[in-house]
Write a protein that holds these residues in place. Structure first.
Motif, PDB file in Angstrom:
ATOM      1  N   GLY A  83      20.848 -44.756  23.796  1.00 38.80           N
ATOM      2  CA  GLY A  83      20.440 -45.007  22.422  1.00 38.80           C
ATOM      3  C   GLY A  83      19.927 -43.790  21.684  1.00 38.80           C
ATOM      4  O   GLY A  83      19.572 -43.898  20.491  1.00 38.80           O
ATOM      5  N   ARG A  84      19.884 -42.641  22.323  1.00 36.67           N
ATOM      6  CA  ARG A  84      19.355 -41.447  21.670  1.00 36.67           C
ATOM      7  C   ARG A  84      20.438 -40.714  20.874  1.00 36.67           C
ATOM      8  O   ARG A  84      21.628 -40.995  20.994  1.00 36.67           O
ATOM      9  CB  ARG A  84      18.731 -40.521  22.717  1.00 36.67           C
ATOM     10  CG  ARG A  84      17.564 -41.188  23.436  1.00 36.67           C
ATOM     11  CD  ARG A  84      16.759 -40.214  24.250  1.00 36.67           C
ATOM     12  NE  ARG A  84      15.692 -40.897  24.984  1.00 36.67           N
ATOM     13  CZ  ARG A  84      14.762 -40.269  25.659  1.00 36.67           C
ATOM     14  NH1 ARG A  84      14.744 -38.943  25.708  1.00 36.67           N
ATOM     15  NH2 ARG A  84      13.832 -40.955  26.305  1.00 36.67           N
ATOM     16  N   THR A  85      19.991 -39.751  20.069  1.00 36.70           N
ATOM     17  CA  THR A  85      20.943 -39.016  19.231  1.00 36.70           C
ATOM     18  C   THR A  85      21.563 -37.821  19.956  1.00 36.70           C
ATOM     19  O   THR A  85      22.648 -37.384  19.591  1.00 36.70           O
ATOM     20  CB  THR A  85      20.243 -38.510  17.959  1.00 36.70           C
ATOM     21  OG1 THR A  85      19.127 -37.683  18.332  1.00 36.70           O
ATOM     22  CG2 THR A  85      19.756 -39.683  17.126  1.00 36.70           C
ATOM     23  N   ASP A  86      20.885 -37.279  20.968  1.00 34.42           N
ATOM     24  CA  ASP A  86      21.394 -36.121  21.703  1.00 34.42           C
ATOM     25  C   ASP A  86      22.631 -36.532  22.503  1.00 34.42           C
ATOM     26  O   ASP A  86      22.558 -37.438  23.345  1.00 34.42           O
ATOM     27  CB  ASP A  86      20.299 -35.608  22.642  1.00 34.42           C
ATOM     28  CG  ASP A  86      20.740 -34.410  23.476  1.00 34.42           C
ATOM     29  OD1 ASP A  86      21.880 -33.928  23.294  1.00 34.42           O
ATOM     30  OD2 ASP A  86      19.943 -33.958  24.319  1.00 34.42           O
ATOM     31  N   PRO A  87      23.786 -35.898  22.280  1.00 36.40           N
ATOM     32  CA  PRO A  87      24.987 -36.297  23.022  1.00 36.40           C
ATOM     33  C   PRO A  87      24.855 -36.111  24.527  1.00 36.40           C
ATOM     34  O   PRO A  87      25.484 -36.841  25.303  1.00 36.40           O
ATOM     35  CB  PRO A  87      26.085 -35.398  22.439  1.00 36.40           C
ATOM     36  CG  PRO A  87      25.372 -34.269  21.771  1.00 36.40           C
ATOM     37  CD  PRO A  87      24.065 -34.832  21.303  1.00 36.40           C
ATOM     38  N   VAL A  88      24.031 -35.144  24.966  1.00 32.43           N
ATOM     39  CA  VAL A  88      23.816 -34.971  26.410  1.00 32.43           C
ATOM     40  C   VAL A  88      23.080 -36.173  26.980  1.00 32.43           C
ATOM     41  O   VAL A  88      23.430 -36.694  28.045  1.00 32.43           O
ATOM     42  CB  VAL A  88      23.048 -33.665  26.692  1.00 32.43           C
ATOM     43  CG1 VAL A  88      22.634 -33.591  28.155  1.00 32.43           C
ATOM     44  CG2 VAL A  88      23.915 -32.468  26.339  1.00 32.43           C
ATOM     45  N   ALA A  89      22.042 -36.644  26.259  1.00 35.06           N
ATOM     46  CA  ALA A  89      21.319 -37.835  26.715  1.00 35.06           C
ATOM     47  C   ALA A  89      22.248 -39.041  26.769  1.00 35.06           C
ATOM     48  O   ALA A  89      22.218 -39.826  27.734  1.00 35.06           O
ATOM     49  CB  ALA A  89      20.136 -38.107  25.793  1.00 35.06           C
TER      50      ALA A  89
END
Length: 326
Positions: free
Chosen positions: A225-231
């Motif tokens: 659900g985060r914005t960081d594509p790695v996350a």
């Protein structure tokens, strides 16, 4: 003799991979953690066929924002046997078929050098600069065996090898053998022999600790659900494994070996003689770890002690490594 000073600043590393869901977890950590300087990645057949491994690796590094890291295609098959991809574990594309999490797929081309040549060049460049690399094989060790036998001089640029593979107790590909060693046992045997001959310290991060470092599915949902594509990709990789094996948590797998490079104090090891079984009907690919704790006359053992003495991981601070990866 004057001891070699400990390196300062980020540790230069090279990963050898067969990406692979858990290789992807390891690549994300190595690409992003400030304690590491990821110099190159080499690819080999294993979890998927080698061209798919290259595509997966380039895509993961693109998500991690590391298009600067050279990626080279290596061996298409083990030294003696055909390749045996692990689609039943890693999905049809080797990366959990996670198109949404790794879109767009990388359009970059790999380095024109073969993986063996890239390993040689990066190691020798490090030696010329007065540095030493940590080589982290997370796959069948076909590339590493070919490199050490073809260009033994590259050992001047290696501080140590930390490989994911083997086990002191039991296997997963078979009852006796762990997948990476089982996939190319001759290569694993060559690497242990060559490392001993060339004076390269070796750590074996095997199944005795591999499954212990785990992340929950609820944590994966939070990451997705985060914005960081790695996350988002990290969460998707954990979520895929939870769904595939119908469990509430999943291992970070190969990423644990990268954690061991960053934070070696989280790993309990014992220096032990290790051989690779090459001919047993039921035990081919087994890492035979000699854990006998007595010291008397061993003349009764016709084999003698294995010449390869390596640091075998027997315990891990699992929560510590899970937090490190997250």
């Amino acid at each position: 003799a004057v001891p070699t000073p400990a390196p300062t600043g980020p540790t230069p590393v090279v990963l050898d991979v067969d990406t692979g869901v858990d290789d992807a977890c390891a690549l994300l950590l190595a690409a992003r953690h400030p304690a590491l300087d990821l110099r190159a990645v080499t690819c080999v057949a294993g979890n998927a066929e080698v061209d798919q491994v290259v595509r997966n690796t380039l895509s993961v590094l693109d998500v991690a924002g590391r298009p600067d890291v050279p990626v080279a295609r290596g061996a298409t098959r083990p030294l003696l046997e055909p390749a045996r991809p692990a689609r039943h574990v890693h999905g049809e594309d080797g990366l959990g078929d996670l198109d949404d999490a790794v879109r767009p797929r990388s359009e970059r081309r790999p380095d024109p050098r073969h993986a063996v040549e890239l390993l040689r060049d990066v190691a020798l460049a490090a030696a010329e600069a007065g540095e030493e690399l940590t080589l982290v094989p997370l796959a069948p060790m076909t590339n590493v065996a070919l490199a050490l036998r073809t260009y033994p001089e590259l050992a001047r640029g290696l501080r140590r090898i930390v490989f994911m593979g083997g086990a002191a107790r039991h296997g997963n590909a078979t009852a006796a053998a762990e997948f990476n060693v089982w996939h190319d046992p001759e290569a694993a045997a060559v690497v242990l022999d060559a490392a001993g001959e060339l004076g390269i310290p070796v750590t074996m991060y095997g199944l005795d600790v591999f499954y212990d470092v785990r992340v929950t599915r609820s944590t994966a949902t939070d990451l997705i659900g985060r914005t960081d594509p790695v996350a988002r990709l990290a969460g998707a990789l954990i979520d895929f494994q939870c769904r595939r094996f119908a469990e509430d948590d999943a291992t970070i797998g190969d990423a644990g070996a990268v954690c061991a490079v960053i934070d070696p104090d989280g790993l309990s090891t014992q220096r032990l003689p290790v051989r690779v079984e090459l001919s047993g009907s039921w035990t081919r690919g087994q890492t035979v770890v000699d854990r006998r704790d007595w010291g008397g006359d061993q003349d009764h053992d016709a084999h003698g002690l294995a010449p390869a003495l390596i640091d075998v991981a027997l315990g891990v601070q699992a929560e510590r490594y899970a937090r490190l990866w997250l």
